[in-house]
Design an enzyme around this catalytic site. Structure first.
Site, PDB file in Angstrom:
ATOM      1  N   THR A  59      -9.738  18.925 -17.764  1.00  0.00           N
ATOM      2  CA  THR A  59     -11.390  19.046 -18.279  1.00  0.00           C
ATOM      3  C   THR A  59     -11.820  17.552 -17.725  1.00  0.00           C
ATOM      4  O   THR A  59     -11.524  16.585 -18.078  1.00  0.00           O
ATOM      5  CB  THR A  59     -11.267  18.798 -19.601  1.00  0.00           C
ATOM      6  OG1 THR A  59     -10.547  20.159 -19.954  1.00  0.00           O
ATOM      7  CG2 THR A  59     -12.639  18.955 -20.294  1.00  0.00           C
TER       8      THR A  59
ATOM      9  N   CYS B 194      -8.525  18.021 -27.635  1.00  0.00           N
ATOM     10  CA  CYS B 194      -9.670  18.285 -26.656  1.00  0.00           C
ATOM     11  C   CYS B 194     -11.127  18.407 -27.460  1.00  0.00           C
ATOM     12  O   CYS B 194     -11.724  17.449 -26.786  1.00  0.00           O
ATOM     13  CB  CYS B 194      -9.412  20.111 -26.367  1.00  0.00           C
ATOM     14  SG  CYS B 194      -8.024  20.120 -25.148  1.00  0.00           S
TER      15      CYS B 194
HETATM   16  N1  LIG Z   1      -4.058  20.696 -24.329  1.00  0.00           N
HETATM   17  C1  LIG Z   1      -4.862  21.585 -24.359  1.00  0.00           C
HETATM   18  O1  LIG Z   1      -4.934  22.216 -25.253  1.00  0.00           O
HETATM   19  C2  LIG Z   1      -5.957  21.775 -23.225  1.00  0.00           C
HETATM   20  C3  LIG Z   1      -6.634  22.944 -23.222  1.00  0.00           C
HETATM   21  C4  LIG Z   1      -7.465  23.101 -22.024  1.00  0.00           C
HETATM   22  C5  LIG Z   1      -7.711  21.856 -21.278  1.00  0.00           C
HETATM   23  N2  LIG Z   1      -7.008  20.801 -21.566  1.00  0.00           N
HETATM   24  C6  LIG Z   1      -7.237  19.789 -20.429  1.00  0.00           C
HETATM   25  O2  LIG Z   1      -6.139  19.752 -19.496  1.00  0.00           O
HETATM   26  C7  LIG Z   1      -5.758  18.140 -19.248  1.00  0.00           C
HETATM   27  C8  LIG Z   1      -4.306  18.104 -19.325  1.00  0.00           C
HETATM   28  O3  LIG Z   1      -4.170  18.062 -20.836  1.00  0.00           O
HETATM   29  P1  LIG Z   1      -2.777  17.956 -21.686  1.00  0.00           P
HETATM   30  O4  LIG Z   1      -2.867  18.565 -22.975  1.00  0.00           O
HETATM   31  O5  LIG Z   1      -1.711  19.223 -20.797  1.00  0.00           O
HETATM   32  O6  LIG Z   1      -2.216  16.616 -21.384  1.00  0.00           O
HETATM   33  P2  LIG Z   1      -0.861  16.057 -21.330  1.00  0.00           P
HETATM   34  O7  LIG Z   1      -0.986  14.468 -21.790  1.00  0.00           O
HETATM   35  O8  LIG Z   1       0.036  16.895 -22.252  1.00  0.00           O
HETATM   36  O9  LIG Z   1      -0.158  16.037 -19.707  1.00  0.00           O
HETATM   37  C9  LIG Z   1      -0.545  15.508 -18.822  1.00  0.00           C
HETATM   38  C10 LIG Z   1       0.735  15.082 -17.839  1.00  0.00           C
HETATM   39  O10 LIG Z   1       0.043  14.598 -16.613  1.00  0.00           O
HETATM   40  C11 LIG Z   1       1.308  13.592 -16.213  1.00  0.00           C
HETATM   41  N3  LIG Z   1       0.681  12.702 -15.071  1.00  0.00           N
HETATM   42  C12 LIG Z   1      -0.273  11.772 -15.498  1.00  0.00           C
HETATM   43  N4  LIG Z   1      -0.524  11.064 -13.895  1.00  0.00           N
HETATM   44  C13 LIG Z   1       0.276  11.898 -13.272  1.00  0.00           C
HETATM   45  C14 LIG Z   1       0.430  11.712 -11.862  1.00  0.00           C
HETATM   46  N5  LIG Z   1      -0.302  10.743 -11.124  1.00  0.00           N
HETATM   47  N6  LIG Z   1       1.227  12.600 -11.033  1.00  0.00           N
HETATM   48  C15 LIG Z   1       1.953  13.606 -11.898  1.00  0.00           C
HETATM   49  N7  LIG Z   1       1.765  13.895 -13.357  1.00  0.00           N
HETATM   50  C16 LIG Z   1       0.983  12.813 -13.971  1.00  0.00           C
HETATM   51  C17 LIG Z   1       1.641  12.846 -17.426  1.00  0.00           C
HETATM   52  O11 LIG Z   1       2.913  12.435 -17.223  1.00  0.00           O
HETATM   53  C18 LIG Z   1       1.852  14.325 -18.592  1.00  0.00           C
HETATM   54  O12 LIG Z   1       2.808  14.760 -18.340  1.00  0.00           O
HETATM   55  C19 LIG Z   1      -6.749  17.398 -19.991  1.00  0.00           C
HETATM   56  O13 LIG Z   1      -7.965  17.263 -18.952  1.00  0.00           O
HETATM   57  C20 LIG Z   1      -7.069  18.433 -21.051  1.00  0.00           C
HETATM   58  O14 LIG Z   1      -8.522  17.799 -21.388  1.00  0.00           O
HETATM   59  C21 LIG Z   1      -6.092  20.530 -22.386  1.00  0.00           C
END
Ligand SMILES: NC(=O)c1ccc[n+]([C@@H]2O[C@H](COP(=O)([O-])OP(=O)(O)OC[C@H]3O[C@@H](n4cnc5c(N)ncnc54)[C@H](O)[C@@H]3O)[C@@H](O)[C@H]2O)c1
Length: 439
Positions: free
Chosen positions: A121, A267
């Site tokens: 997002t 979120c």
């Molecule tokens: N969690 C939800 O329910 C949800 C739903 C819709 C959208 N989103 C959006 O999706 C995105 C991710 O959310 P999430 O909850 O999955 O986050 P999260 O923190 O669970 O996962 C993010 C991952 O990215 C990895 N990462 C960071 N930098 C990196 C890099 N340079 N190369 C490779 N990996 C890297 C981290 O180690 C981590 O494992 C956010 O923008 C969030 O707003 C989340």
């Protein structure tokens, strides 16, 4: 088709696994070595119903791969998704550090046409920043003529129902700015189109905006109902009845109208803040969202206020049973969980906590350490309790054997932060009962 998903968190792991379930060859990439090792050994680092079997099946079938090295697989894939975190910066804006790190790695390794899709997002305009970052890296390598496209494909899955949400989406939003990128995305999403799920193609800024607007709308509904609930208590109405009455109106609909002790999670809080921040930077004030946030802050404190009122402002030495720690049921996610605010206030006021959550105990320990006692189950949590606070509406909390609990508590009183119990029934069982928006 072969794709890479960078970021193997809640969104990246679900997305990658679900695409592989549809026959796509998927590389899940993360910088967290420990996480990738666990996944290779069949250990799923998050709790998400149904995910473990799906990961195992596709990993064994050779369609799902895990790696920490994006550079080494980049030129073997057709599409790269970025699903890294976008946590709030100090001023509430989305921190794009991880997103731009991925863009740099792509620019440093890209040798052929590719579509780089943002699933995280991100604020409107981020796709342009990504494009600029990749282009700068390509220029440094003398590859200024190399063509690539960016696209936006925001994710709408809910933790706890993520697989169903991904496999049977209400809609998929894809923001593109070239025919070629659209063709790539159409190919990838073909299995979903065959199943008649709706794919909405937009320009990129609109796709970026749709995600924020959707979350802001849902947060608004929750805060609106909480505001109504608080007034219900004052005027002597019942918010449950009000919810049914207004939800029956087809123009309003019945979803996301439940009053409670506030929204949390990874979120809504951060996305509402980020949207307000985007507007503010551009000289516009999102007045509705300011109120949405203010109501939510108030609501996260409401069980504490009710508890203090019940004990005439003094809970020193009282034992409080807390049912539910995760920000919502069916997840172990503790990010911005209302339980954290409640626990902090109770401890500062001199109370002691005995808490239980079916899956978030380990995650809670990372946030709370030994500041609270972790109980074995809801019954253990209520031993000698001076109050029970229901915070997360897990299914297993819906019908406890109150007769047993009545014998173990010090004081039979329940503060129901999700309105899952019935006041009259609780009173008949000999419990004092306080819900949200119930007189
Ligand atoms: N969690 C939800 O329910 C949800 C739903 C819709 C959208 N989103 C959006 O999706 C995105 C991710 O959310 P999430 O909850 O999955 O986050 P999260 O923190 O669970 O996962 C993010 C991952 O990215 C990895 N990462 C960071 N930098 C990196 C890099 N340079 N190369 C490779 N990996 C890297 C981290 O180690 C981590 O494992 C956010 O923008 C969030 O707003 C989340």
């Amino acid at each position: 088709m072969r794709i890479a998903i960078v970021g193997t968190g809640y969104v990246g792991l679900v997305t990658g696994t679900c695409f592989s379930e549809m026959g796509t060859d998927v590389y899940c990439v993360d910088i967290d070595q420990n996480k990738i090792e666990k996944l290779k050994n069949g250990i799923i680092p998050i709790f998400e119903p149904g995910l473990d079997e799906m990961v195992e099946r596709n990993y064994k079938a050779g369609r799902l791969h895990f790696t920490t090295d994006l550079g080494s697989i980049l030129n073997d894939v057709d599409i790269v998704f970025s699903a890294v975190g976008t946590p709030p910066d100090e001023d509430g804006s989305a921190d794009l550090k991880y997103v731009l790190d991925v863009a740099r790695t792509v620019g440093q390794n890209l040798n052929k046409y590719m579509v780089i899709v943002t699933k995280s997002t991100v604020p409107v305009g981020t796709a342009n920043l990504i494009k600029k970052t990749i282009r700068e890296e390509l220029d440094k390598r003398g590859l200024s003529d190399l063509k690539f496209d960016v696209a936006s494909n925001p994710e709408f899955l809910k933790e706890g129902a993520a697989i169903t949400d991904f496999m049977q989406p209400d809609r998929v939003v894809v923001g593109v700015e070239s025919e070629e990128a659209r063709r790539f995305m159409e190919k990838l999403y073909k299995p979903f189109t065959l199943n008649n799920y709706r794919i909405i193609y937009t320009d990129i800024p609109s796709a970026e905006m749709i995600k924020y607007a959707a979350n802001a709308m849902l947060a608004t509904r929750i805060s609106f109902m909480n505001d109504i609930a608080n007034l219900c208590e004052i005027v002597g109405a019942d918010v449950g009845m009000v919810r049914k009455g207004i939800g029956a109106d087809a123009r309003i609909g019945s979803k996301f109208l439940y009053a409670g002790c506030g929204y949390g999670g990874s979120c809504f809080p951060k996305d509402v803040k980020a949207l307000m921040n985007t507007a503010k930077k551009l000289g516009y004030n999102m007045q509705i969202l300011e109120a949405v946030e203010a109501v939510n802050e108030f609501q996260k404190n409401i069980l504490f206020e009710k508890l203090m009122k019940y004990y005439n402002g003094d809970i020193t030495g009282k034992t409080i049973a807390l049912w539910g720690l995760a920000f919502k049921p069916k997840t172990d996610d503790m990010r911005e969980a209302p339980s954290l605010v409640l626990i902090d206030r109770i401890i500062k006021a001199g109370g002691k906590i005995r808490a239980y959550d079916p899956v978030a105990m380990e995650e809670a320990k990372r946030h709370l350490g030994d500041s609270i006692t972790y109980a074995k189950d809801i019954y253990d949590a209520t031993l000698d309790a001076d109050a029970i606070l229901m915070v997360t509406e897990w299914n297993e909390f819906r019908l406890p054997t109150w007769e047993v609990i009545k014998k173990t508590v010090n004081k039979p009183v329940v503060f129901d932060g999700r309105n899952i119990y019935n006041k009259q029934e609780m009173n008949e069982l000999g419990f004092d009962y306080f819900g949200i928006g119930i007189k």
